[in-house]
Design an enzyme around this catalytic site. Structure first.
Site, PDB file in Angstrom:
ATOM      1  N   SER A 664       0.814  -1.223   0.000  1.00  0.00           N
ATOM      2  CA  SER A 664       0.000   0.000   0.000  1.00  0.00           C
ATOM      3  C   SER A 664       0.842   1.265   0.000  1.00  0.00           C
ATOM      4  O   SER A 664       0.316   2.356  -0.216  1.00  0.00           O
ATOM      5  CB  SER A 664      -0.932  -0.001   1.216  1.00  0.00           C
ATOM      6  OG  SER A 664      -0.195   0.028   2.419  1.00  0.00           O
ATOM      7  N   LYS A 707      -6.444   4.731   8.121  1.00  0.00           N
ATOM      8  CA  LYS A 707      -5.306   5.521   7.632  1.00  0.00           C
ATOM      9  C   LYS A 707      -5.664   7.002   7.551  1.00  0.00           C
ATOM     10  O   LYS A 707      -4.901   7.870   7.981  1.00  0.00           O
ATOM     11  CB  LYS A 707      -4.868   4.986   6.264  1.00  0.00           C
ATOM     12  CG  LYS A 707      -4.219   3.617   6.323  1.00  0.00           C
ATOM     13  CD  LYS A 707      -3.845   3.125   4.942  1.00  0.00           C
ATOM     14  CE  LYS A 707      -3.152   1.762   5.021  1.00  0.00           C
ATOM     15  NZ  LYS A 707      -2.803   1.236   3.679  1.00  0.00           N
TER      16      LYS A 707
END
Length: 819
Positions: A664, A707
């Site tokens: 990611s 996040k």
């Protein structure tokens, strides 16, 4: 060659795109108390249509090997759903048979298994106990009867008379020939006599020789006759004992005939029981003396157990399984699946320093209790106990329950034990475990697929359709009524639906993890009670969510404190070349949170290596390494298609002291690398997440909500000014279910979430400079990011050419003279 579409400048998402609201108007009730009773039953099958089909198929399929493995996450309601369907199916079936063990009179070490109709094992157990009690009265009375005593005395008298007559005839014969029959310590003997006196040896020697010779000949003849008679005495005694035993059997037969006839009449419909009763009658006849008072005295003297726990244990019935009072087939859930708990065991008792056992010490296992029905086991617990898995497979494969201890099977135990007769097995076994365990067993155990041919795959999420939303609401209402919780307002139910989407990290899905949703309802009820409210409101649900996070977020607060104090360097303002804020997710049990991290890149002239420092020091996992290789491929294929890159670059996650896994951050690393190559600063008030492919497309990642919230918390603590935001893959927009404070900040224009599709879009937003597309001549526009990157790489390649050694002329050797 197709022309690339110019990169559009990303636009921040609207607040509505950050959180999908559940409209309370979707529900037709004010509170869950308004729902009718028929809707109160919780729906454990919510979103599990595929699993329900598999369960019903496994239950209906009676052929061999079609046992069931239920795979899915813990908390999805697997056990309750399975047990509900099993009990429903079991109720429609007749009760299973009773099972017990009885004495094998021919071979005591191999007890016999006895099958009985449901509920009748206890009756046989009571009948046998009553029989022993009655025999204790009937047999002594039979032996005390005048007729028996007279006949016994007659047999004994006849035997005594027979012996006396035989020896009397010898004595008369001896006396007629002047010889006396005398009794000595060595037995009977013969000697010359004179009248009634035995002739002394001196006088015998004075007799004429012909008289001595005659007497010696007569004594030899009589001695042969005496020895012959003595030899017949044991046979006469044996015949006497035989006649006495026959007399005892006859007396016992008459004494117990009415008892056995009455007992057989009660069990006339069961041939196996009748055969067993015949064996009991035969053994009682052989051991009738055990029922006499003298046997009790002997037991007392020898210190042996008395009564029903002593010599009469062999006439008891060990009821292994009794279905008395049951109305359907059994459904058993074994919570501690050890080998003895599954297949049964043979216990021992200590007596005089020795371990002994008999069929009364055979104990049932869960297979015995579930025989004829269904058995549910936890697969992981089953595999953790030695021998349990192998013995369960053997029972299913052989379709019989064979009780054998591990030590006995391996020949490690020399203690006398039993070999009980195996019991036929007809059971449907259901294993419950996680998907990884199912796949491991399928791959590594060849027998597994033959014995467990049906799998019920429980999903941890379902579509957030209107129908499923209503079903979830009714399930919550059923739980509240079942557990006596306060009714929930429809706004509270709507908030629970939203949290169900948050649980799976997808605004278009709902969680089927009913355990966590049920806990949320219970906690919301608690906070409603703290407020003294009659109903649970949306505010109580929100408070329950916040409180559950509060109990677990100490580490998250500590991490943020380190960032705010400057111990961990994360900039949220200004610009920097080759530095960017990446986003990671940390998981602590069931709690996860986002953590910003600084990614930096340095470039220089070199041999074309992009060094991932995390991977070099073995802190980066294989998937992370894959992401770095993909960005390297993208860089080379876009900017160095004809010549090799003369680049040396290093990438690192600053102040990272643990392992890093996942791809990611591959777009984050590429952004930092492009910034360093173009010598363009990146905005530090933005954070980035997303993986890339070889064509520069930004791909979806996991944990997008956590996040975003991790970077938002840091920026809010330092002060939001409207410039802060996060770049996410456009494919992750559907997964957004952000906290309310993040959505409100976006609505106020203080925080932005940008959906990005390509690397060019991301670089344009991060630097404020257009990325640039190639023109018809393959050139990037002047001043664009890509033009600056290409120029920097070109400069590296020209320098590499300048530093290269001159090639020798054609036909010349390395020494320049053609040699």
């Amino acid at each position: 060659m197709s022309k690339r579409k110019p990169a559009a400048h990303p636009v921040p998402l609207s607040p509505e795109a950050l959180y999908r609201v559940c409209d309370p108007a979707l529900f037709d009730f004010a509170t869950t108390a308004d729902l009718p009773d028929e809707a109160d039953e919780p729906g454990p099958a919510l979103g599990q249509d595929r699993a329900v089909e598999a369960i019903r198929f496994a239950i209906g399929m009676r052929h061999r090997g079609f046992n069931l493995f239920a795979l899915g996450e813990e908390g999805t309601g697997r056990r309750n759903l399975i047990l509900g369907h099993l009990r429903e199916a079991a109720a429609a079936r007749p009760p299973s048979d009773d099972w017990g063990y009885v004495e094998n009179f021919a071979e005591a070490a191999r007890p016999r298994a006895l099958r009985l109709p449901a509920g009748r094992a206890r009756a046989l157990e009571r009948d046998m106990a009553h029989l022993v009690e009655e025999l204790g009265h009937a047999l002594p009375a039979a032996f005390e009867a005048e007729e028996y005593r007279a006949r016994r005395q007659m047999v004994e008298t006849e035997a005594k008379q027979q012996r006396e007559e035989a020896f009397s005839a010898i004595q008369q014969d001896a006396e007629a020939h002047g010889i006396a029959l005398i009794r000595t310590p060595m037995g009977l003997g013969l000697a010359p006599s004179k009248g009634d006196e035995v002739l002394p040896p001196d006088e015998f020697k004075q007799l004429p020789d012909e008289v001595q010779t005659r007497l010696r000949a007569e004594m030899e003849r009589l001695q042969e006759r005496l020895e012959s008679t003595i030899k017949q005495v044991p046979r006469w005694e044996r015949d006497t004992r035989t006649r006495l035993r026959e007399l005892e059997r006859e007396a016992v037969g008459h004494a117990i005939a009415h008892l056995m006839d009455d007992l057989k009449g009660d069990w006339a419909d069961l041939p196996e029981v009748l055969a067993y009763l015949d064996e009991v009658a035969g053994d009682v006849a052989l051991n009738a003396q055990d029922f006499l008072p003298e046997a009790d005295d002997a037991e007392r003297r020898e210190g042996r157990p008395r009564g029903p726990d002593g010599r009469f244990r062999k006439y008891r019935v060990n009821v292994l399984v009794c279905r008395e009072g049951e109305t359907g087939a059994p459904v058993v859930m074994e919570t501690y699946p050890t080998q003895p708990n599954i297949i049964g065991r043979v216990e021992h008792i200590a007596q005089y320093g020795t371990l002994i056992t008999d069929f009364n010490l055979i104990k049932a296992g869960s297979l015995h209790r579930a025989n004829g029905g269904y058995l549910v086991l936890d697969a992981l617990k089953l595999l953790m106990h030695p021998f349990a898995w192998e013995d369960l497979k053997r029972a299913l494969r052989d379709r019989e329950i064979r009780i054998e201890s591990p030590g006995q099977a391996m020949g490690l135990i020399s203690t006398l034990s039993l070999e009980p007769q195996p019991i036929p097995l007809d059971v449907k076994v259901v294993l419950v475990g996680d998907p990884m365990l199912y796949y491991l067993l399928s791959h590594n155990d060849p027998e597994f697929s033959e014995l467990f041919k049906v799998s019920a795959d429980f999903d941890w999420r379902m579509d957030r359709s209107e129908a499923n939303t209503v079903l979830l609401a009714r399930s919550v209402a059923g739980l509240a009524r079942k557990e006596g919780l306060r009714p929930l307002e429809r706004g509270a139910v709507a908030r629970i639906v939203e949290q169900a989407s948050r649980e799976v990290g997808d605004s278009s899905r709902l969680s089927t993890h009913m355990a966590s949703l049920a806990d949320l309802v219970r906690e919301a009820d608690y906070w409603a009670g703290e407020d003294g409210a009659a109903h649970v409101s949306a505010a109580h649900v929100a408070r329950a969510v916040a409180a559950s996070v509060r109990r677990l977020d100490r580490v998250r607060d500590n991490v943020q404190e380190e960032m705010l104090a400057g111990t961990v360097h994360i900039n949220t303002e200004g610009e920097a070349v080759g530095q960017i804020n990446g986003l990671a997710v940390l998981e602590l049990g069931r709690f996860s949170f986002g953590r910003p991290t600084r990614v930096t890149a340095r470039v220089r002239f070199g041999k074309g290596d992009v060094v991932d420092i995390e991977r070099e020091v073995q802190l980066g996992g294989p998937i992370h390494g894959k992401g770095v290789m993909i960005l390297s491929s993208y860089l080379a294929s876009r900017y160095a298609t004809e010549l090799p890159m003369a680049l040396s670059a290093t990438l690192v996650f600053e102040q990272s002291y643990g392992g890093i896994e996942g791809d990611s951050a591959s777009s984050t690393e590429l952004y930092a690398l492009l910034s360093a190559l173009a010598d363009l600063p990146i905005r530090q008030n933005l954070a980035v997440t997303g993986s890339i492919d070889q064509f520069g497309r930004i791909q979806a990642i996991g944990g997008v909500n956590e996040k975003i919230e991790g970077f938002f918390d840091l920026c809010r603590a330092r002060g939001l000014d409207g410039s802060h935001g996060v770049l996410i893959p456009a494919a992750n927009v559907r997964h957004l279910m952000l906290r309310e404070d993040v959505v409100e900040a976006a609505r106020a224009g203080l925080f932005s979430v940008y959906p990005v599709e390509t690397v060019d879009q991301g670089m344009t937003l991060l630097t404020g400079v257009p990325a640039g597309e190639r023109d018809a001549d393959g050139k990037f526009p002047t001043g664009s990011i890509n033009r600056r990157v290409a120029a920097r790489l070109g400069a590296f390649m020209r320098r590499a050419e300048d530093l290269a050694l001159p090639r020798p002329p054609v036909g010349m050797g390395r020494n320049g003279n053609g040699g």
